[in-house]
Design a protein around this motif. Structure first.
Motif, mmCIF file in Angstrom:
data_model
loop_
_atom_site.group_PDB
_atom_site.id
_atom_site.type_symbol
_atom_site.label_atom_id
_atom_site.label_comp_id
_atom_site.label_asym_id
_atom_site.label_seq_id
_atom_site.Cartn_x
_atom_site.Cartn_y
_atom_site.Cartn_z
ATOM 1 N N THR A 91 0.827 -1.213 0.000
ATOM 2 C CA THR A 91 0.000 0.000 0.000
ATOM 3 C C THR A 91 0.859 1.261 0.000
ATOM 4 O OG1 THR A 91 -0.172 -0.225 2.417
ATOM 5 C CG2 THR A 91 -1.997 -1.074 1.087
ATOM 6 N N SER A 92 2.025 1.216 0.648
ATOM 7 C CA SER A 92 2.926 2.376 0.625
ATOM 8 C C SER A 92 3.416 2.648 -0.789
ATOM 9 C CB SER A 92 4.119 2.138 1.560
ATOM 10 O OG SER A 92 3.705 1.975 2.891
ATOM 11 N N LEU A 93 3.769 1.593 -1.508
ATOM 12 C CA LEU A 93 4.218 1.769 -2.891
ATOM 13 C C LEU A 93 3.099 2.334 -3.761
ATOM 14 C CD1 LEU A 93 6.175 -1.594 -3.297
ATOM 15 C CD2 LEU A 93 7.185 0.696 -3.188
ATOM 16 N N GLN A 94 1.892 1.816 -3.565
ATOM 17 C CA GLN A 94 0.781 2.330 -4.372
ATOM 18 C C GLN A 94 0.450 3.765 -3.999
ATOM 19 O OE1 GLN A 94 -3.918 1.320 -5.429
ATOM 20 N NE2 GLN A 94 -2.755 -0.064 -4.123
ATOM 21 N N HIS A 95 0.454 4.077 -2.711
ATOM 22 C CA HIS A 95 0.155 5.440 -2.276
ATOM 23 C C HIS A 95 1.185 6.438 -2.798
ATOM 24 C CE1 HIS A 95 -1.421 8.630 0.239
ATOM 25 N NE2 HIS A 95 -0.203 8.830 0.757
ATOM 26 N N ALA A 96 2.437 5.977 -2.933
ATOM 27 C CA ALA A 96 3.497 6.862 -3.421
ATOM 28 C C ALA A 96 3.500 6.984 -4.936
ATOM 29 C CB ALA A 96 4.855 6.357 -2.943
ATOM 30 N N HIS A 97 2.627 6.248 -5.627
ATOM 31 C CA HIS A 97 2.523 6.299 -7.092
ATOM 32 C C HIS A 97 3.876 6.042 -7.750
ATOM 33 C CE1 HIS A 97 -1.574 7.785 -6.679
ATOM 34 N NE2 HIS A 97 -1.130 8.733 -5.864
ATOM 35 N N LEU A 103 8.258 -0.348 -8.705
ATOM 36 C CA LEU A 103 7.369 -1.341 -8.121
ATOM 37 C C LEU A 103 7.909 -2.748 -8.351
ATOM 38 C CD1 LEU A 103 4.722 -2.162 -6.765
ATOM 39 C CD2 LEU A 103 3.619 -2.054 -9.014
ATOM 40 N N GLY A 104 8.361 -3.032 -9.579
ATOM 41 C CA GLY A 104 8.909 -4.347 -9.868
ATOM 42 C C GLY A 104 10.150 -4.645 -9.046
ATOM 43 N N ALA A 105 11.020 -3.625 -8.902
ATOM 44 C CA ALA A 105 12.230 -3.833 -8.105
ATOM 45 C C ALA A 105 11.884 -4.073 -6.640
ATOM 46 C CB ALA A 105 13.155 -2.619 -8.246
ATOM 47 N N ALA A 106 10.919 -3.308 -6.107
ATOM 48 C CA ALA A 106 10.526 -3.483 -4.702
ATOM 49 C C ALA A 106 9.931 -4.864 -4.465
ATOM 50 C CB ALA A 106 9.533 -2.397 -4.304
ATOM 51 N N GLY A 138 -1.406 -5.469 -1.882
ATOM 52 C CA GLY A 138 -1.417 -4.065 -1.487
ATOM 53 C C GLY A 138 -0.987 -3.128 -2.588
ATOM 54 N N SER A 139 -0.156 -3.631 -3.496
ATOM 55 C CA SER A 139 0.313 -2.761 -4.585
ATOM 56 C C SER A 139 -0.726 -2.554 -5.668
ATOM 57 C CB SER A 139 1.578 -3.359 -5.211
ATOM 58 O OG SER A 139 1.273 -4.568 -5.901
ATOM 59 N N TYR A 364 -1.590 -7.471 -9.810
ATOM 60 C CA TYR A 364 -1.109 -8.157 -8.614
ATOM 61 C C TYR A 364 -1.426 -9.640 -8.622
ATOM 62 C CZ TYR A 364 -6.003 -7.306 -7.339
ATOM 63 O OH TYR A 364 -7.366 -7.246 -7.328
ATOM 64 N N TRP A 365 -2.304 -10.099 -9.513
ATOM 65 C CA TRP A 365 -2.679 -11.505 -9.518
ATOM 66 C C TRP A 365 -1.499 -12.395 -9.915
ATOM 67 C CZ3 TRP A 365 -7.642 -12.808 -7.976
ATOM 68 C CH2 TRP A 365 -7.979 -14.147 -8.061
ATOM 69 N N VAL A 366 -0.636 -11.912 -10.792
ATOM 70 C CA VAL A 366 0.503 -12.720 -11.244
ATOM 71 C C VAL A 366 1.503 -12.962 -10.112
ATOM 72 C CG1 VAL A 366 2.489 -12.780 -12.795
ATOM 73 C CG2 VAL A 366 0.251 -12.107 -13.672
ATOM 74 N N PRO A 367 2.034 -11.917 -9.449
ATOM 75 C CA PRO A 367 2.965 -12.212 -8.344
ATOM 76 C C PRO A 367 2.306 -12.958 -7.182
ATOM 77 C CG PRO A 367 2.456 -9.861 -8.425
ATOM 78 C CD PRO A 367 1.936 -10.468 -9.693
ATOM 79 N N MET A 368 1.028 -12.709 -6.932
ATOM 80 C CA MET A 368 0.341 -13.445 -5.877
ATOM 81 C C MET A 368 0.316 -14.943 -6.197
ATOM 82 S SD MET A 368 -3.638 -13.162 -4.622
ATOM 83 C CE MET A 368 -4.197 -13.985 -6.129
#
Length: 632
Positions: A91-97, A103-106, A138-139, A364-368
């Motif tokens: 959620t932090s990554l998404q909130h920070a846009h 995002l991929g690296a995180a 969350g992302s 997010y479905w793929v990494p999940m």
């Protein structure tokens, strides 16, 4: 292992579900744990928060077990805390846009931490998977208001599930104590093993008995400090030790192909009933045990009856407690842990690159999916990837049919609760059934949160197939984690543990040999499980598993032979022959070397079909069997 396990083709083994008992208490807890947060969200007009609380309840349910609170609470807490941390990261990554690259690296760095943690043991496996799953969710999921409330609401939903399972007044009854139930189940399996002595079903019954003893061992972990256990736990431990001594004698009789009278085989069943009642007298019939192994069984049964009745008894085991089931199998930054972390990170990096290049509606479905498929202690990666894809297709079809009939939030809440209630049973039965139950639940949560519609359900099939293909290619086919790295190390561990047990029986280790036998049979079960999982995969893994199947069965018979020889030493007056002991040790060393060098033995050791002559050394016949197996 039973001989007929090598008959079905690999795909038939892969599709065959097990038939575990219905865990009704866990299923009821799961349904209530999901329904109440969602209903509270509906009533409070904050369904966005209710969805995240329901997600936390689901993650708690995935790690819930019928066990004492001292084990259950830490198990759930470690998994859900990791899940909440992952949700906070996502959620932090998404909130920070952040950009797709960041995002991929995180997520890749999170995947490395997840994989490294997953390889450390059972608790780490659950925490590592949920760390990555929640970070991916969350992302991409719509953020609640405020955005940071997602992680706390997950903790609240999980805490509710924990509270539902806390012991109340009814749990003070012996029949409600999970440890009592596990001990009773072990005695029942013991009784079935005695009834099957001298029959082809004996080996399968012994495997069930080993599984029941393993479950009981995990419910009685090592105490934090001497004298810290309650009187009830101390008594349970003594009854467990008595059961171990009795099952050692039964293992020797199983190997010797020698039955016992029916009235003797019924004693463990009466012991099981007494355990459920909290104790009581159980009479052991007066019979004439005419071999050392039968005499060992008679002595052990009488000692077990004394412990169940609350009397002191000499059970023939060392006072050392069983090992802690939560011990780390490897260190967090060991070679194996880092290797698995890199394996998961590679798959997530590839998945992130693909989703960035081909925008998906729910990225997010793929990494999940990758996180679920790569969980290290769920069995074959190949089988999970295929089962995940097939299960998702069925789950999406069921969900689409339901949503086409109604989109009422209260109806969908009831369906979500029903799906999560199925998880405890489906997870134990088959990974594909687990996916069939979990997919509708996840899609309904998205529907309740206004994040999806029936038209967007079928793209989840494409996402799942894409993630499974990534895992099969980059986490299964191209990764150096070949089948031999799974099966053969387990056989080395089992052979090493059996040698320690043999040394204890023929040396001066005394009563500690029973605990060494327990260690050996746990190692044997791990080896058998790896071979069984390998048999459910296509070649070359399936072929390799078939080649190692006779060695696994031979090691299991060797455990019974050593138990029979221990009885000959105690009650038959036999003295260890250094030449016989040396033959078995050399055979174990040769088998260990073959496993390390990836050389499955090509010989054949015929299984006995007649009772063993008690005048002949059990160790001598065991040496003959091993040497025949290893003959080139």
């Amino acid at each position: 292992m039973p001989a007929d396990e090598s008959a079905p083709s690999w795909w038939a083994r892969a599709a065959r579900p097990s038939r575990p008992p219905l865990p009704l208490a866990l299923m009821a807890r799961a349904a209530v744990g999901m329904a109440v947060p969602l209903a509270a969200g509906l009533l409070g007009h904050r369904l966005d928060l209710g969805v995240f609380a329901g997600l936390g309840a689901m993650h708690a349910t995935m790690n819930d077990r019928a066990e004492p609170s001292g084990l259950r609470v830490p198990r759930i807490a470690s998994a859900v805390l990791a899940s909440a941390l992952g949700m906070l990261i996502g959620t932090s990554l998404q909130h920070a846009h952040v950009s797709a690259v960041v995002l991929g690296a995180a997520l890749t760095f999170t995947a490395f931490a997840s994989g490294a943690l997953s390889a450390t043991g059972p608790r780490g496996s659950a925490a590592g998977m949920l760390l990555l799953v929640s970070a991916a969710l969350g992302s991409g999921m719509p953020l609640p208001d405020p955005w940071w409330a997602a992680a706390p609401m997950m903790l609240a939903g999980a805490a509710f599930v924990v509270v539902l399972g806390l012991p109340g007044g009814a749990h003070r009854r012996p029949a409600s104590d999970p440890r009592n139930r596990a001990l009773a189940a072990a005695y029942e399996a013991f009784g079935r093993t005695l009834a099957d002595l001298g029959t082809p079903q004996g080996a399968a019954s012994r495997q069930v008995l080993t599984a029941r003893l393993n479950q009981l061992q995990d419910l009685l972990p090592r105490p934090h400090r001497p004298g810290s256990e309650s009187a009830r736990t101390v008594r349970l431990r003594r009854m467990y030790e008595a059961a171990l001594a009795a099952t050692e004698a039964a293992t020797g009789l199983l190997w010797a192909w020698r039955p016992v009278p029916p009235e003797v085989a019924e004693v463990p069943l009466r012991l099981a009933d007494a355990v459920r009642r909290g104790g009581g007298e159980v009479a052991v019939p007066q019979w004439q045990p005419d071999t050392p192994s039968r005499q060992a069984l008679d002595v052990a049964l009488r000692a077990a009856a004394d412990t169940v009745a609350g009397r002191e008894a000499e059970v023939g085991t060392a006072p050392a407690p069983p090992p802690d089931p939560w011990r780390l199998r490897v260190r967090l930054l060991s070679r194996g842990s880092v290797r698995y972390g890199l394996r998961v990170a590679l798959c997530i990096a590839v998945g992130s690159a693909v989703t960035a290049s081909y925008p998906l509606s729910k990225s997010y479905w793929v990494p999940m999916t990758i996180a679920f498929v790569l969980k290290p202690d769920l069995g074959s990666v190949f089988l999970r990837a295929v089962s995940r894809s097939v299960g998702t297709v069925l789950g999406v079809a069921v969900t689409a049919a339901v949503v086409s009939l109604t989109t009422d939030a209260w109806v969908l809440t009831a369906i979500a609760a029903f799906c999560v209630a199925l998880l405890p049973y489906a997870t134990a039965a088959h990974y594909g059934l687990n996916t069939v139950a979990m997919t509708p639940m996840a899609l309904i949560l998205l529907q309740l949160g206004g994040q999806s519609s029936a038209a967007e359900f079928w793209p989840r099939v494409l996402d799942t197939v894409l993630a499974s293909a990534i895992v099969l290619l980059f986490g299964y086919l191209l990764w150096p984690e070949r089948p031999r790295h799974r099966i053969e190390p387990r056989l080395v561990d089992a052979a090493t543990a059996l040698r320690a047990y043999l040394d204890a029986v023929t040396g001066d280790a005394g009563r500690a040999e029973v605990w060494l036998r327990r260690t050996a049979y746990r190692a044997l079960e791990d080896a058998r499980q790896e071979v069984r999982q390998g048999l459910a995969e296509p070649p070359p893994t399936g072929r390799l598993a078939e080649q190692w199947l006779p060695a696994t069965a031979a090691l299991e018979r060797l455990g019974g032979a050593v138990a029979a020889f221990a009885a000959q030493l105690r009650y038959g007056g036999r003295v260890p022959d250094p030449a016989e002991v040396g033959r078995v040790r050399r055979a174990l060393d040769e088998l260990t070397a073959a496993a390390r060098e990836h050389r499955p033995p090509t010989g054949a050791a015929a299984r006995p079909t007649a009772p063993h002559d008690p005048a002949r050394s059990a160790l001598g016949r065991a040496a003959d069997e091993l040497e025949a197996l290893l003959a080139r």
